[in-house]
Motif scaffolding. Structure first.
Motif: not given
Length: 398
Positions: A301-311
């Motif tokens: 799981a992730t909530q970090a914006g930078i990570h979410q943009a990539g995923m």
């Protein structure tokens, strides 16, 4: 040093699961015989080679569990019983589990520290004990015997070699090295494993049993396997004494993804791992940590914006392990570290134009106004937005 990378074909690693013995004996993990059977059936479904049932001579619950497992587990898995090097323990274990596909694991004292301060006996007495226990096991018809050396990682080489000679003389099929106190780093444990591997016949199974006091149980297990060990002793979720044991799921994932690097193979069905872990956590009422490898609540799981943009663009940008391969699901959360990208994604799913004004409004409402660490599952935010825009459309229509 022996490494499987030197061979052309993968080397089969045996998986010995001690969740129901070393894992269960740790504080807070006690189970009933019925619960132990339920967990054993889940672990069996993973494809392990050996399931250690417990310590039949020490507990009526373990005696009952051993008997039940010997009757109900299928022939694809062997059971093992933990015994001190005492004839009575061996007799009780055989009474509980019989001799068919039943390994008797004899505990021996592997360091002078333990001999002097825990046992109060000499090396010669320790050697005599294990000889007597092996003799008893053979007289009872046991054909699968393992000698497990407790505290081998702090054992003097001449003491350990003496046990190796007994194993060879008696024709014992398995020897297990206990990194009992979790005191070694991988290079040290590799050296120990390599040394012992030279002292015993090639057809004697060398098993490694590592604890996690330094957080190195998985790394030490891998080092031992690279140095020539044939079997890894593990627990589901890494439960066990003190900081725990080498985690089955972590080693299985490494061997799945790094098969070419290590040249190891197992029978483990990794996609069933998490379901088995859930059976265990229910049985022992254990909370799941947020950040544990493979099984952590937020491992995928992730909530970090930078990570979410990539995923959102391509999951493997931040997701090396594929959740489905270990029985998990990917989860994107909306919290105060998220960005406008996740909101744009949701609006696109709802077929709502993502104008800058709307994104600013939603960003403040769903992200910027949050305090602390609370966050929502993506489907919760999606449902909220769906209801909001459905209402807006209704108002517009009127």
């Amino acid at each position: 040093m022996v490494t499987s990378k030197e061979t052309a074909t993968p080397r089969r690693i045996s998986v010995f699961d001690t969740t129901l013995r070393d894992g269960e004996q740790a504080p807070g993990n006690a189970m009933t015989a019925d619960q132990k059977l339920e967990v054993a059936l889940a672990v069996q479904s993973l494809g392990v080679d050996v399931i250690e049932t417990g310590f039949p001579a020490a507990s009526p619950t373990d005696f009952k569990a051993t008997r039940t497992m010997s009757e109900q587990l299928n022939d694809d898995v062997r059971i093992a019983s933990f015994c001190r090097s005492v004839p009575q323990d061996v007799e009780t274990a055989v009474e509980a589990g019989g001799t068919r596909r039943h390994q008797i694991q004899l505990l021996v004292t592997g360091s002078d520290l333990h001999l002097e301060h825990k046992r109060g006996i000499t090396r010669e007495q320790a050697y005599a004990e294990v000889r007597a226990a092996i003799r008893t096991a053979k007289e009872l018809g046991v054909t699968d015997i393992s000698v497990g050396i407790e505290d081998a990682s702090r054992g003097e080489h001449d003491l350990l070699r003496g046990y190796c000679e007994i194993v060879m003389e008696a024709g014992v099929g398995t020897m297990a090295l206990g990194e009992t106190s979790g005191c070694m780093v991988p290079s040290e444990f590799a050296d120990l494993t390599h040394t012992v591997r030279q002292w015993i016949p090639a057809d004697t199974v060398l098993s490694v049993h590592c604890h996690d006091d330094f957080g190195l149980a998985v790394a030490n297990t891998l080092a031992g396997l690279e140095a020539g060990a044939d079997e890894m002793q593990v627990t589901l979720g890494g439960i066990g004494e003190r900081a725990g044991n080498a985690a089955l799921e972590e080693l299985a994932a490494v061997m799945l993804y790094k098969a070419e690097h290590y040249g190891f193979t197992t029978r483990i069905k990794t996609e069933r791992l998490h379901a088995a872990y859930q059976v265990l956590t229910r049985a022992i009422a254990m909370e799941t940590p947020r950040n544990k490898a493979i099984f952590g609540a937020y491992s995928f799981a992730t909530q970090a914006g930078i990570h979410q943009a990539g995923m959102l663009a391509r999951p493997e940008t931040y997701e090396y392990l594929e959740p489905s391969r270990v029985g998990r699901e990917r989860s994107l959360l909306v919290g105060r570290h998220s960005g406008r990208g996740i909101l744009t994604h949701l609006l696109e799913q709802l077929d709502v134009p993502a104008t800058s004004e709307l994104l600013d409004e939603l960003y403040y409402e769903y992200i910027a106004s949050r305090v602390g660490g609370e966050c929502d599952e993506l489907h919760v935010v999606r449902e909220s937005l769906a209801q909001r825009f459905a209402q807006s459309a209704g108002v517009a229509a009127r």
